[in-house]
Structure formats: structure tokens, C-alpha cells
Design an enzyme around this catalytic site. Structure first.
Site, short mmCIF file in Angstrom:
data_model
loop_
_atom_site.label_atom_id
_atom_site.label_comp_id
_atom_site.label_asym_id
_atom_site.label_seq_id
_atom_site.Cartn_x
_atom_site.Cartn_y
_atom_site.Cartn_z
CB SER A 12 -0.97 0.00 1.18
OG SER A 12 -0.29 0.18 2.39
CE LYS A 64 21.51 -9.40 5.71
NZ LYS A 64 21.05 -9.15 7.06
NE ARG A 90 14.55 -11.89 2.97
CZ ARG A 90 14.68 -12.98 3.70
NH1 ARG A 90 15.62 -13.03 4.63
NH2 ARG A 90 13.91 -14.02 3.52
CG HIS A 108 8.58 1.09 12.71
ND1 HIS A 108 8.67 -0.25 12.40
CD2 HIS A 108 8.24 1.16 14.02
CE1 HIS A 108 8.41 -0.95 13.49
NE2 HIS A 108 8.15 -0.12 14.47
C1 GAR Z 1 3.82 -0.66 6.79
O1 GAR Z 1 2.86 -0.47 7.81
C2 GAR Z 1 5.21 -0.30 7.28
O2 GAR Z 1 5.20 0.74 8.20
C3 GAR Z 1 5.62 -1.59 7.94
O3 GAR Z 1 5.19 -2.58 7.02
C4 GAR Z 1 3.96 -2.15 6.46
C5 GAR Z 1 3.98 -2.42 4.98
O4 GAR Z 1 2.69 -2.18 4.45
N1 GAR Z 1 7.02 -1.65 8.17
C6 GAR Z 1 7.57 -2.15 9.28
O5 GAR Z 1 6.91 -2.69 10.14
C7 GAR Z 1 9.07 -1.99 9.37
N2 GAR Z 1 9.54 -2.51 10.61
P1 GAR Z 1 2.46 -2.06 2.89
O6 GAR Z 1 3.10 -3.32 2.26
O7 GAR Z 1 0.98 -2.03 2.72
O8 GAR Z 1 3.15 -0.81 2.41
#
Ligand code: GAR
Length: 203
Positions: A12, A64, A90, A108
Site C-alpha cells: 500500500s 547474505k 529483511r 515504521h
Molecule cells: C507498513 O505499515 C510499514 O510501516 C511496515 O510494514 C507495512 C507495509 O505495508 N514496516 C515495518 O513494520 C518496518 N519494521 P504495505 O506493504 O501495505 O506498504
């Protein structure tokens, strides 16, 4: 200016960034999606939008370093200036982070340094915090860590559920990530600059 989004899931934020680019809010090209998960919906979103994607699976590489070298090769082929992590599940090596220092952003769904990790929204909800939010930051060698660029709070109301909080946080993300990227592409962010006041960009 060329941007690469790294994502592992729904996408998203990828779509919100793409929308901001199409509207001319961000003056750059979304040149590449790097994805490590063959089942991620973000791959479909990229294909639909005609954005080039590279599926680079960690399990295809013994070390990695080889996995990241393949990613670097993709980035160099597209002459990428900025890396935008959007749910990329990752941890990048210190060597990778050093190579792109000041050129990797992350979003985040919590007020860092609280609730790092992959389940931040649920963790904050279950802890019972009354205030949570979203953070956009430069990436350094630690997970969900580095100089903060933007941070928007969300007050949790009594009738909120995990789902309603998730919805509200994603809405904030889709608004502020494009804003942070715009600032970066306009050269308005410096790695030494730890905080950008919201009044400067959201008013
Ligand atoms: C988002 O909420 C982002 O903040 C989080 O993953 C989600 C991805 O959503 N990231 C983390 O948690 C990083 N530690 P999306 O695929 O719908 O953009």
C-alpha cells in the site's frame, strides 16, 4: 532521479508513493521494485502499473552477501539514487547500509524508538499505549533505527480496535511517506538533521 522501493508484502505504501509520483508531488521516477517474497501483492501492483520489479529471494543464495550483491546489481542497472523501504521484512547488512548511507529511508508504524520490529501495531495495541504513530527515518545499521525525519502521533481512543488503529496508521503512512521522499528528492534533508518540523511540510 531514480527511486527503488523495497517491499515484501501488500504494497500500500508502494502504491501511495507511485500515486504521488504520478501526480507530480514527487519529481522522480519509480524505476524499480525490489521484492523478496514471490507471493507479495506488491508484485502484482507493480506489474499492473508497468513498474519494473526484481524478485530476489534470500533462499536462492547461500550467503547474505550474495543476496545483497544481486540487489546492488539491480540498483546499479537502474542507476538508483534513493532506496525506500516499505515493509521490506529483511535486515540489510552494515556493509549495504554503509554503501547507501543517507540514501535509504524506512517507514515504521510506531513512534520509534518504541515498538520496533515486524508487529509494531499489534505490540503497541496489546501494551495498551494511549499514543502511537508513524515514523519515517534514515536507515542505519540497526533495525528500525536511524535519524528521524518525520513522526506523526495517533491518539488511541477508547473505542478503537486493532483494525481501526491499523487503518488510521496506514492512512498517516500514505500521507507522510511521499512527503518525506519529496523532501529528500528536493535536497531538503540532511543526514545530520535529526528532525524536520511538521509545520514546514504539512501546512
Ligand atoms: C507498513 O505499515 C510499514 O510501516 C511496515 O510494514 C507495512 C507495509 O505495508 N514496516 C515495518 O513494520 C518496518 N519494521 P504495505 O506493504 O501495505 O506498504
Amino acid at each position: 532521479m531514480n527511486i527503488a522501493v523495497f517491499a515484501s508484502g501488500r504494497g500500500s505504501n508502494f502504491s501511495a508513493i507511485l500515486k504521488a509520483i504520478k501526480k507530480g508531488v514527487i519529481k522522480a521516477d519509480l524505476s524499480l521494485l525490489i521484492c523478496d517474497n514471490p507471493k507479495a501483492a506488491v508484485l502484482t501492483a507493480a506489474a499492473r502499473a508497468g513498474i519494473k520489479s526484481a524478485l530476489v529471494k534470500r533462499q536462492d543464495f547461500t550467503h547474505k552477501e550474495e543476496f545483497e550483491n544481486r540487489i546492488i546489481q539491480c540498483l546499479e542497472e537502474e542507476k538508483i539514487d534513493l532506496i525506500v523501504l516499505a515493509g521490506f521484512m529483511r535486515i540489510l547488512s552494515p556493509e549495504f547500509v554503509q554503501k547507501y548511507k543517507g540514501r535509504i529511508l524506512n517507514i515504521h508504524p510506531a513512534l520509534l524508538p518504541s515498538f520496533k520490529g515486524a508487529h509494531a501495531i499489534k505490540d503497541a495495541y496489546e501494551y495498551g499505549v494511549k499514543l502511537t504513530g508513524v515514523t519515517v527515518h534514515f536507515v542505519d545499521e540497526e533495525m528500525d533505527h536511524g535519524p528521524i525525519i518525520l513522526q506523526v502521533p495517533l491518539r488511541i481512543k477508547e473505542n478503537d480496535t486493532l483494525e481501526s488503529i491499523e487503518r488510521k496508521l496506514h492512512k498517516i503512512e500514505h500521507k507522510i511517506y511521499p512527503q518525506a521522499i519529496k523532501l529528500w528528492t528536493e535536497g531538503k534533508l540532511k543526514l545530520s538533521q535529526r528532525v524536520v518540523m511538521l509545520k514546514d511540510i504539512l501546512s
